[in-house]
Design a protein around this motif. Structure first.
Motif, mmCIF file in Angstrom:
data_model
loop_
_atom_site.group_PDB
_atom_site.id
_atom_site.type_symbol
_atom_site.label_atom_id
_atom_site.label_comp_id
_atom_site.label_asym_id
_atom_site.label_seq_id
_atom_site.Cartn_x
_atom_site.Cartn_y
_atom_site.Cartn_z
ATOM 1 N N SER A 97 0.845 -1.202 0.000
ATOM 2 C CA SER A 97 0.000 0.000 0.000
ATOM 3 C C SER A 97 0.876 1.247 0.000
ATOM 4 N N VAL A 98 0.392 2.281 -0.657
ATOM 5 C CA VAL A 98 1.132 3.532 -0.734
ATOM 6 C C VAL A 98 1.245 4.177 0.645
ATOM 7 N N ASP A 99 0.241 4.035 1.473
ATOM 8 C CA ASP A 99 0.301 4.620 2.815
ATOM 9 C C ASP A 99 1.419 3.994 3.643
ATOM 10 N N ARG A 100 1.545 2.682 3.567
ATOM 11 C CA ARG A 100 2.634 2.015 4.303
ATOM 12 C C ARG A 100 3.987 2.435 3.742
ATOM 13 N N LEU A 101 4.124 2.482 2.434
ATOM 14 C CA LEU A 101 5.382 2.887 1.817
ATOM 15 C C LEU A 101 5.805 4.272 2.309
ATOM 16 N N LEU A 102 4.886 5.209 2.319
ATOM 17 C CA LEU A 102 5.204 6.572 2.740
ATOM 18 C C LEU A 102 5.458 6.656 4.241
ATOM 19 N N ARG A 103 4.763 5.852 5.022
ATOM 20 C CA ARG A 103 4.996 5.821 6.472
ATOM 21 C C ARG A 103 6.412 5.301 6.766
ATOM 22 N N VAL A 104 6.819 4.255 6.051
ATOM 23 C CA VAL A 104 8.162 3.702 6.234
ATOM 24 C C VAL A 104 9.209 4.705 5.753
ATOM 25 N N ALA A 105 8.917 5.396 4.659
ATOM 26 C CA ALA A 105 9.842 6.415 4.143
ATOM 27 C C ALA A 105 10.030 7.537 5.164
ATOM 28 N N PRO B 43 11.753 1.450 1.890
ATOM 29 C CA PRO B 43 12.998 2.139 2.213
ATOM 30 C C PRO B 43 13.389 1.902 3.669
ATOM 31 N N GLU B 44 14.123 0.860 3.899
ATOM 32 C CA GLU B 44 14.506 0.424 5.245
ATOM 33 C C GLU B 44 15.870 0.986 5.608
ATOM 34 N N PRO B 45 15.950 1.774 6.673
ATOM 35 C CA PRO B 45 17.228 2.406 7.014
ATOM 36 C C PRO B 45 18.267 1.454 7.600
ATOM 37 N N THR C 34 9.681 7.315 8.370
ATOM 38 C CA THR C 34 10.459 6.757 9.476
ATOM 39 C C THR C 34 11.943 6.744 9.121
ATOM 40 N N ALA C 35 12.264 6.369 7.889
ATOM 41 C CA ALA C 35 13.659 6.366 7.442
ATOM 42 C C ALA C 35 14.244 7.776 7.478
ATOM 43 N N ILE C 36 13.460 8.756 7.083
ATOM 44 C CA ILE C 36 13.926 10.150 7.086
ATOM 45 C C ILE C 36 14.132 10.643 8.507
ATOM 46 N N ARG C 37 13.242 10.282 9.407
ATOM 47 C CA ARG C 37 13.410 10.690 10.810
ATOM 48 C C ARG C 37 14.602 9.980 11.455
ATOM 49 N N THR C 38 14.860 8.736 11.039
ATOM 50 C CA THR C 38 15.975 7.964 11.568
ATOM 51 C C THR C 38 17.311 8.514 11.069
ATOM 52 N N ASN C 39 17.337 8.967 9.834
ATOM 53 C CA ASN C 39 18.545 9.530 9.240
ATOM 54 C C ASN C 39 18.235 10.951 8.774
ATOM 55 N N ALA D 59 12.239 10.360 -6.373
ATOM 56 C CA ALA D 59 12.836 9.407 -7.311
ATOM 57 C C ALA D 59 13.235 8.116 -6.591
ATOM 58 N N CYS D 60 13.824 8.244 -5.408
ATOM 59 C CA CYS D 60 14.213 7.063 -4.638
ATOM 60 C C CYS D 60 12.995 6.263 -4.178
ATOM 61 N N ILE D 61 11.978 6.963 -3.720
ATOM 62 C CA ILE D 61 10.775 6.273 -3.253
ATOM 63 C C ILE D 61 10.039 5.634 -4.437
ATOM 64 N N MET D 62 10.068 6.290 -5.575
ATOM 65 C CA MET D 62 9.469 5.695 -6.769
ATOM 66 C C MET D 62 10.239 4.435 -7.173
ATOM 67 N N GLY D 63 11.562 4.483 -7.049
ATOM 68 C CA GLY D 63 12.370 3.296 -7.333
ATOM 69 C C GLY D 63 12.028 2.152 -6.399
ATOM 70 N N CYS D 64 11.881 2.455 -5.120
ATOM 71 C CA CYS D 64 11.454 1.428 -4.156
ATOM 72 C C CYS D 64 10.095 0.870 -4.546
ATOM 73 N N SER D 65 9.205 1.770 -4.908
ATOM 74 C CA SER D 65 7.853 1.389 -5.285
ATOM 75 C C SER D 65 7.870 0.429 -6.474
#
Length: 80
Positions: A36-44, A76-78, A46-51, A64-70
């Motif tokens: 789901s797009v919501d989960r993808l963006l939630r994980v993204a 996008p797992e940190p 989290t990765a941004i807050r982590t790094n 572009a990176c998130i689209m590549g993951c998609s």
């Protein structure tokens, strides 16, 4: 103002970008059916807050990176 002090504003701007219907629509179109797009963006986010250095990236490069993951069906797992 240091980069750390400006971090909440940067993260808020990125969150607003991710909430745009056009962005969600394009990501959803590239995602495999089992994700789901919501989960993808939630994980993204989290990765941004982590790094926090990720918040310094341009919106174009983040998308572009998130689209590549998609397109690859990856999150996008940190920690990988």
């Amino acid at each position: 103002m240091t980069a750390t002090q400006n971090l909440p504003a940067k993260i808020d701007t990125i969150r607003q970008l991710f909430e745009r219907p056009a962005v969600k629509q394009q990501l959803q179109a590239a995602l495999p059916k089992h994700m789901s797009v919501d989960r993808l963006l939630r994980v993204a986010m989290t990765a941004i807050r982590t790094n926090p250095k990720l918040a310094d990236c341009t919106q174009k490069s983040l998308l572009a990176c998130i689209m590549g993951c998609s397109a690859l069906g990856l999150e996008p797992e940190p920690f990988l």
